[in-house]
Design an enzyme around this catalytic site. Structure first.
Site, short mmCIF file in Angstrom:
data_model
loop_
_atom_site.label_atom_id
_atom_site.label_comp_id
_atom_site.label_asym_id
_atom_site.label_seq_id
_atom_site.Cartn_x
_atom_site.Cartn_y
_atom_site.Cartn_z
N HIS A 67 0.83 -1.20 0.00
CA HIS A 67 0.00 0.00 0.00
C HIS A 67 0.87 1.27 0.00
O HIS A 67 0.73 2.14 -0.85
CB HIS A 67 -0.91 -0.02 1.23
CG HIS A 67 -1.75 1.21 1.39
ND1 HIS A 67 -3.09 1.23 1.09
CD2 HIS A 67 -1.44 2.48 1.80
CE1 HIS A 67 -3.56 2.45 1.30
NE2 HIS A 67 -2.59 3.22 1.75
N GLU A 68 1.76 1.33 0.98
CA GLU A 68 2.59 2.54 1.08
C GLU A 68 3.49 2.68 -0.13
O GLU A 68 3.78 3.79 -0.58
CB GLU A 68 3.42 2.51 2.37
CG GLU A 68 2.59 2.56 3.65
CD GLU A 68 1.55 3.67 3.69
OE1 GLU A 68 1.79 4.74 3.08
OE2 GLU A 68 0.48 3.48 4.31
N HIS A 81 1.80 4.54 -2.81
CA HIS A 81 1.94 6.00 -2.66
C HIS A 81 3.31 6.45 -3.18
O HIS A 81 3.44 7.48 -3.83
CB HIS A 81 1.83 6.40 -1.19
CG HIS A 81 0.44 6.34 -0.62
ND1 HIS A 81 -0.63 6.97 -1.20
CD2 HIS A 81 -0.04 5.75 0.52
CE1 HIS A 81 -1.73 6.77 -0.46
NE2 HIS A 81 -1.39 6.02 0.58
N HIS A 141 3.35 6.60 -6.82
CA HIS A 141 2.56 7.75 -7.26
C HIS A 141 3.46 8.99 -7.29
O HIS A 141 3.37 9.83 -8.19
CB HIS A 141 1.38 7.95 -6.31
CG HIS A 141 0.30 8.85 -6.80
ND1 HIS A 141 -0.75 9.23 -6.01
CD2 HIS A 141 0.10 9.48 -7.99
CE1 HIS A 141 -1.55 10.05 -6.71
NE2 HIS A 141 -1.05 10.20 -7.90
#
Ligand SMILES: [Zn+2]
Length: 694
Positions: free
Chosen positions: A479-480, A483, A486
């Site tokens: 998940h992290e 980011h 991104h």
């Protein structure tokens, strides 16, 4: 000898200086001293105010170049100092630093208001915004004008002098309250723990957990004992495995009572005041409630739309919880436990049911989940999807646990950015997991590559021991990293539109999407290898994990939604005096909250909502983005699978690389070819799929 001021000047300037070293400069983490933060922040604020003043009082007619572009160019020193300051706040806190934070938080809030309340500056921005010449700007420049203008208006730029003054007062007070709220939670997480001195207290705990508890006790100066620290990474596994129901209850209470223990670290009075001041601020700004103000700048746009989605998922989730509890209760009765399921039993019996129904034991999975192998796995996935390569580099770090990689383009060798990785829990680091950008990508002030970091709280074993993590923790890791990607994939001109600077209920889409790659056969085969034998996870175990994917979604969804709905209700309640305890109780009862589950974040330690404005009236974002996530991942499975090159290319082009240069809904449509639909989310969670009416 007045050492104080001379230290401050020389070392404060290390924080202020442009970053030196390789890769266009790196943060000076090796030259940070807590006492240097105040003078460095003060100097950087003064510099930025001078820059702003020069822009605001320019004798030239306002243009994009001399106003908006000039604003983008300004504040760089403050940006640098704040970056390092934020790292200390989240990952290197100490009593000395906390004192600095209490002093600086209101000053930083007042500073932000001095910019948004600068009338001459706002008039120039407004003039560019309303000028017909705006049409000649590039789409990204027009977006920047709109974003900046809107941000100023939303911060009160159009208010009269008296309202502005009051607004600034409120913001400063809120900044103080947020700081105290976060520090109180940290104190309860650091100071509270359950110390176990007897082998019998460890009944049911698998060996890696025992080792971690031993290491935790040792680091607290209690060699030979075991410590269950008060963070999720240590509490959840204990609740899952401990056969000692009495100790489970104690650990559960310790964790859910963070910020709610009375005394110096109690957050309830702080919450009441935060809510009241937020409501007053919303009224001053012309909104019915804080929720309306916050949601205006989101993809959902209104609290109603967010509530509508939450309610539609709440009902099937609660029904599923009833089934889950019935299963657990039946198991407990078969075993003659003579209990009714309580919140501290949920994870324990859930795990037993999982084992019984799917023949799946987390302990069987964990030996295949080595932290380091999974880190390699996420790097590999980034290579497959975006063509990135990772190479370790030596640059200054703030703690020996932190490691850094250079990210480059595999095909061209071009530098993409730096990735800092800080995986382990330690004192002074806040709980949870998060991503930071230390520097934003931009093409505007030269070709600037980004620097991103991932932070987590995995429990470190004894020196030399491999760190094994749970499936949930592995998902968090991915998940992290979503980011981080991104940020890394960002390809925009202006730094304030770069990377993750998107609407809050859109920013969780890239991160939640990346979680899906953990369970791809490619990752499991190559990287989920047994820590002793090196054998890949057997295919049939992977299949059992797959079959169990919708297991326990009642619990996970209700635990989350209870917090998300609470957050929204608190911020729709207006200016009344709210007693958090009573409000929590009434709201949960009105919702029909199953008594066997506690909110994932109870109000007194709900950091997302109360240690800043960030996720206030915004915790629903994770669900909102999960609609996009489930629907977006289906784009891959409907095509050639998770590594489909064409879909990956579209994802990069329309989602990961564009930052905030396009509207979120438009970006998603461009990627998917249509709007997101909720069906994929319901299917992913194993809930009945509603008819696609519209
Ligand atoms: Zn996230």
């Amino acid at each position: 000898m007045n050492t104080n001021s001379s230290y401050s000047t020389s070392a404060g300037s290390a924080l202020l200086e442009p970053w030196s070293g390789p890769f266009g400069g790196v943060p000076p983490f090796d030259r940070v001293r807590v006492e240097d933060f105040p003078p460095a922040l003060e100097a950087a604020m003064a510099e930025n105010l001078a820059e702003i003043e020069a822009i605001a009082t320019s004798p030239e007619a306002p243009t994009f170049e001399n106003t908006l572009a000039a604003l983008e160019r300004s504040g760089r020193a403050l940006e640098r100092v704040s970056t390092v300051y934020d790292v200390w706040s989240s990952a290197m806190s100490s009593p000395a630093f906390q004192a600095v934070e209490r002093e600086m938080a209101p000053k930083l809030a007042a500073f932000a208001d001095r910019i948004t309340q600068n009338e001459a500056l706002f008039r120039r921005i407004e003039s560019v915004y309303t000028s017909p010449e705006k049409a000649a700007l590039t789409p990204e420049q027009q977006r920047l004008v709109w974003r900046t203008y809107t941000a100023f208006v939303r911060a009160g730029a159009k208010l009269g002098a008296q309202a502005k003054a009051r607004l600034s007062e409120i913001n400063q007070r809120l900044a103080e309250l947020y700081t105290r709220f976060g520090q109180n939670v940290l104190a309860d997480e650091t100071e509270q723990m359950l110390v176990l001195g007897d082998e019998a207290d460890l009944a049911g705990l698998p060996e890696p957990l025992r080792a971690a508890a031993r290491a935790a006790a040792e680091s607290k100066g209690l060699p030979g004992k075991w410590a269950i620290t008060n963070t999720r990474s240590s509490v959840d596994p204990f609740l899952t495995y401990s056969e000692r129901r009495d100790l489970r209850e104690r650990v559960w209470r310790m964790f859910v009572e963070r910020g709610d223990r009375g005394g110096a670290h109690d957050n309830k009075a702080i919450i009441t005041e935060i809510l009241k001041r937020r409501a007053e601020r919303a009224r001053l700004l012309g909104y019915p409630t804080h929720a309306h103000w916050r949601l205006e700048d989101s993809m959902a746009k209104t609290p109603d739309r967010a509530m509508e989605l939450m309610r539609s998922v709440w009902r099937p989730a609660v029904e599923r919880v009833r089934e889950e509890v019935a299963d657990m209760q039946a198991l407990a009765e078969r075993e003659g436990a003579g209990i009714s399921i309580e919140p501290w039993d949920y994870r324990f019996y859930m795990e037993r049911v999982r084992k019984e129904r799917y023949d799946l034991d987390q302990n069987e999975v964990k030996p295949y989940l080595q932290l380091e192998k999974l880190r390699e796995a996420m790097f590999w996935v980034a290579g497959e999807l975006f063509g990135y390569a990772f190479a370790p580099v030596e640059v200054p770090v703030y703690h020996p646990d932190v490691r850094v990689w250079e990210v480059s383009d595999r095909a061209t060798g071009k530098h993409v950015g730096l990735f800092y990785f800080d995986p382990y829990a330690r004192e002074g680091k806040r709980s949870g997991a998060w991503m930071n950008a230390y520097r934003n990508q931009e093409h505007f002030a030269g070709e600037v590559a980004t620097i991103v970091s991932n932070n987590a709280n995995f429990v470190k074993g004894l020196p030399g021991e491999l760190v094994l993590i749970s499936w949930d923790d592995a998902s968090t890791l991915f998940h992290e990293f979503g980011h981080a990607l991104h940020g890394l994939a960002s390809d925009v001109s202006y730094p304030s539109l770069s990377g993750t600077a998107v609407a809050r209920d859109y920013v969780e889409f890239p991160s939640q999407l990346l979680e899906h790659w953990l369970s791809t056969p490619e990752v499991l085969q190559k990287f989920a290898v047994h820590y002793q034998t090196g054998e890949p996870m057997p295919r049939e175990l992977a299949e059992r994990i797959e079959r169990a994917a919708t297991f326990n979604q009642g619990f996970a969804t209700v635990e989350f939604l209870a917090s998300a709905l609470m957050d929204m209700e608190l911020h729709l309640a207006g200016e009344q005096e709210i007693d958090p305890t009573a409000f929590e109780k009434e709201t949960l009862s009105a919702l029909g909250m199953p008594r066997e589950i506690v909110m994932r974040h109870r109000t007194p330690h709900f950091l997302h909502v109360f240690d800043g404005d960030g996720y206030s009236a915004g915790y629903y974002s994770y669900l909102w983005a999960d609609v996009l996530t489930a629907d977006g991942f289906a784009a891959f499975t409907e095509a050639g699978g998770p590594y489909d090159a064409e879909i990956a290319q579209r994802l990069r082009e329309h989602v990961f690389s564009v930052g905030n240069t396009v509207d979120a809904a438009e970006g998603y449509r461009a990627f998917r070819g249509r709007e997101a639909r909720v069906e994929a989310l319901m299917k992913k969670r194993g809930f009945p799929v509603p008819h696609a009416a519209d």
